[in-house]
Scaffold this motif. Structure first.
Motif, PDB file in Angstrom:
ATOM      1  N   PRO A 162      -9.773   8.167   6.433  1.00  8.06           N
ATOM      2  CA  PRO A 162      -8.450   7.847   5.454  1.00  8.06           C
ATOM      3  C   PRO A 162      -7.458   8.250   6.115  1.00  8.06           C
ATOM      4  O   PRO A 162      -7.271   9.337   6.997  1.00  8.06           O
ATOM      5  N   PRO A 163      -6.226   8.093   5.614  1.00  6.07           N
ATOM      6  CA  PRO A 163      -4.680   8.197   6.006  1.00  6.07           C
ATOM      7  C   PRO A 163      -4.766   9.827   5.765  1.00  6.07           C
ATOM      8  O   PRO A 163      -5.140  10.578   4.952  1.00  6.07           O
ATOM      9  N   THR A 164      -3.961  10.243   6.889  1.00  8.97           N
ATOM     10  CA  THR A 164      -3.738  11.889   6.969  1.00  8.97           C
ATOM     11  C   THR A 164      -2.209  12.109   6.679  1.00  8.97           C
ATOM     12  O   THR A 164      -1.340  11.238   7.045  1.00  8.97           O
ATOM     13  N   GLY A 165      -1.821  13.437   6.456  1.00  4.94           N
ATOM     14  CA  GLY A 165      -0.347  13.828   6.372  1.00  4.94           C
ATOM     15  C   GLY A 165      -0.138  14.008   4.899  1.00  4.94           C
ATOM     16  O   GLY A 165      -0.626  13.923   3.796  1.00  4.94           O
ATOM     17  N   PHE A 166       1.203  14.491   4.811  1.00  3.37           N
ATOM     18  CA  PHE A 166       1.877  14.937   3.682  1.00  3.37           C
ATOM     19  C   PHE A 166       1.915  13.532   2.389  1.00  3.37           C
ATOM     20  O   PHE A 166       1.240  13.811   1.414  1.00  3.37           O
ATOM     21  N   TRP A 167       2.426  12.445   2.754  1.00  2.00           N
ATOM     22  CA  TRP A 167       2.287  11.598   1.767  1.00  2.00           C
ATOM     23  C   TRP A 167       1.143  10.906   1.385  1.00  2.00           C
ATOM     24  O   TRP A 167       0.856  10.813   0.323  1.00  2.00           O
ATOM     25  N   PRO A 168       0.195  10.881   2.189  1.00  2.00           N
ATOM     26  CA  PRO A 168      -1.085  10.392   1.796  1.00  2.00           C
ATOM     27  C   PRO A 168      -1.927  11.626   0.557  1.00  2.00           C
ATOM     28  O   PRO A 168      -2.443  11.392  -0.321  1.00  2.00           O
ATOM     29  N   GLY A 169      -1.353  12.831   1.060  1.00  3.04           N
ATOM     30  CA  GLY A 169      -1.845  13.849   0.285  1.00  3.04           C
ATOM     31  C   GLY A 169      -1.269  13.970  -1.161  1.00  3.04           C
ATOM     32  O   GLY A 169      -1.797  14.218  -2.253  1.00  3.04           O
ATOM     33  N   TYR A 170      -0.037  13.483  -1.028  1.00  2.00           N
ATOM     34  CA  TYR A 170       0.740  13.316  -2.428  1.00  2.00           C
ATOM     35  C   TYR A 170       0.221  12.285  -3.437  1.00  2.00           C
ATOM     36  O   TYR A 170       0.042  12.464  -4.258  1.00  2.00           O
ATOM     37  N   VAL A 171      -0.141  11.152  -2.640  1.00  2.00           N
ATOM     38  CA  VAL A 171      -0.824  10.044  -3.313  1.00  2.00           C
ATOM     39  C   VAL A 171      -2.127  10.424  -4.090  1.00  2.00           C
ATOM     40  O   VAL A 171      -2.306   9.965  -5.218  1.00  2.00           O
ATOM     41  N   GLY A 172      -2.811  11.274  -3.443  1.00  2.00           N
ATOM     42  CA  GLY A 172      -3.843  11.881  -3.962  1.00  2.00           C
ATOM     43  C   GLY A 172      -3.895  12.644  -4.866  1.00  2.00           C
ATOM     44  O   GLY A 172      -4.367  12.560  -5.902  1.00  2.00           O
TER      45      GLY A 172
END
Length: 354
Positions: free
Chosen positions: A231-241
């Motif tokens: 799956p996508p990695t990084g800050f914004w994918p984490g934020y969406v999670g």
């Protein structure tokens, strides 16, 4: 001291003389960048038109086309951060701009744009049925309740400490917290399914159990987000999670799924929302930009869309090549980017056998 031989002295004098191969000092601040473009023009790289818009007010006006024009900023758009950084290091670009410092800054001078760029999610604006034409989904004419849901989620992501924890885990990536909604999360209640009209975008979320987010790419932006990964990695994918977790709890949809709908440009991302093909954009959209980004008729995104609470604030940076990022011609003996007395001494020492 051993005297320089005639041939060595001649070469030393040639090295000391002005040469077209001598590199100017690297651009080290926004004032340097502005003055260079104002006098010579220059090609500056960005990852999107919106990224350019967020710093356009600190640069000379944009040039039409891709030719270098004195007094104008020639804009080049890159899909991947790595390609942009390489273009800066190689000298293809006078400078580049990113939302924040890159993970690998070797060979680069990184300096502040002296601008702040707030980010937010964008949704379909309320409209009358007669406006729901030209390929748009006429079923939905409002996102008032959808906006209430994402605003509640944004407020709770920050108030719960999730934003701070994610930011710490994403180091050295950095954005500033810019979520005024988090000051009073209780003022942002989640909508109740029974009270939502069928014409509101969120009615589709309740019925389908799927949240569709319009996203740029898929592109690789490094620490900000690598959407080419699975799956996508990084800050914004984490934020969406984090947002998804809050929406699951707040909307009473514990199995709510995420579906990204990709588009190659910011304009096309917004069009996905306006058409009803997506419920909202990703939370990284630039607020200080326009839709459409170019053309005779355009509007601020705040007017063209229904904008959420701000999610974060970037301090965009500019990047230029260090003087030592490459050799300044054949006379730059130590390859530090400039031809100076040090090079003269090196040549003299080798010529004299020292």
């Amino acid at each position: 001291m051993v005297a320089l031989r005639a041939s060595t002295l001649a070469l030393a004098l040639a090295l000391a003389a002005p040469s077209s191969s001598v590199l100017a000092a690297p651009i080290a601040n926004t004032a340097d960048l502005y003055s260079t473009i104002a006098s010579e023009g220059g090609l500056v790289g960005f990852l999107s038109d919106a990224n350019y818009a967020s710093v356009s007010h600190v640069l000379p006006p944009r040039a039409e086309g891709d030719a270098k024009v004195p007094g104008k900023t020639t804009v080049a758009i890159f899909e991947d951060q790595a390609d942009l950084l390489e273009a800066v290091r190689s000298g293809t670009l006078l400078a580049g701009s990113l939302s924040g410092p890159p993970e690998d800054s070797e060979g680069l001078v990184v300096f502040s744009s002296e601008a702040i760029s707030p980010r937010a999610m964008m949704l379909m604006p309320s409209r009358v049925c007669d406006d729901a034409v030209n390929g748009t989904n006429a079923t939905y004419t409002s996102s008032v309740h959808m906006a209430a849901a994402v605003n509640a989620a944004i407020a709770n992501v920050v108030a719960s400490g999730g934003f701070a924890e994610l930011l710490d885990a994403s180091s050295p990536f950095y954005v500033a917290s810019a979520a005024p909604c988090a000051a009073a999360p209780d003022l942002f209640p989640y909508p109740v399914a029974a009270n939502v009209p069928a014409t509101d975008v969120i009615s589709d979320v309740f019925q389908s159990g799927v949240l569709k987010l319009a996203a740029l790419g898929p592109f690789d932006w490094g620490l900000d987000g690598n959407y080419t990964a699975s799956p996508p990695t990084g800050f914004w994918p984490g934020y969406v999670g984090l947002l998804l977790g809050e929406l699951r709890a707040g909307l009473g949809l514990p199995l709510l799924e995420l579906q990204r709908v990709y588009a190659p440009s910011s304009d096309e991302v917004i069009e996905l929302v306006l058409s009803g093909a997506a419920h909202a954009t990703e939370p990284y959209m630039t607020t200080g930009a326009f839709y459409p980004s170019t053309g005779e008729i355009t509007a601020p995104r705040q007017e063209a869309t229904h904008m959420s609470c701000t999610t974060a604030g970037y301090e965009p940076v500019f990047l230029s090549a260090q003087a030592g990022a490459g050799c300044a011609g054949i006379f730059d003996v130590n390859c530090d980017g400039v031809v100076n007395g040090t090079d003269v001494q090196i040549v003299a020492s080798k010529a004299d056998g020292r």
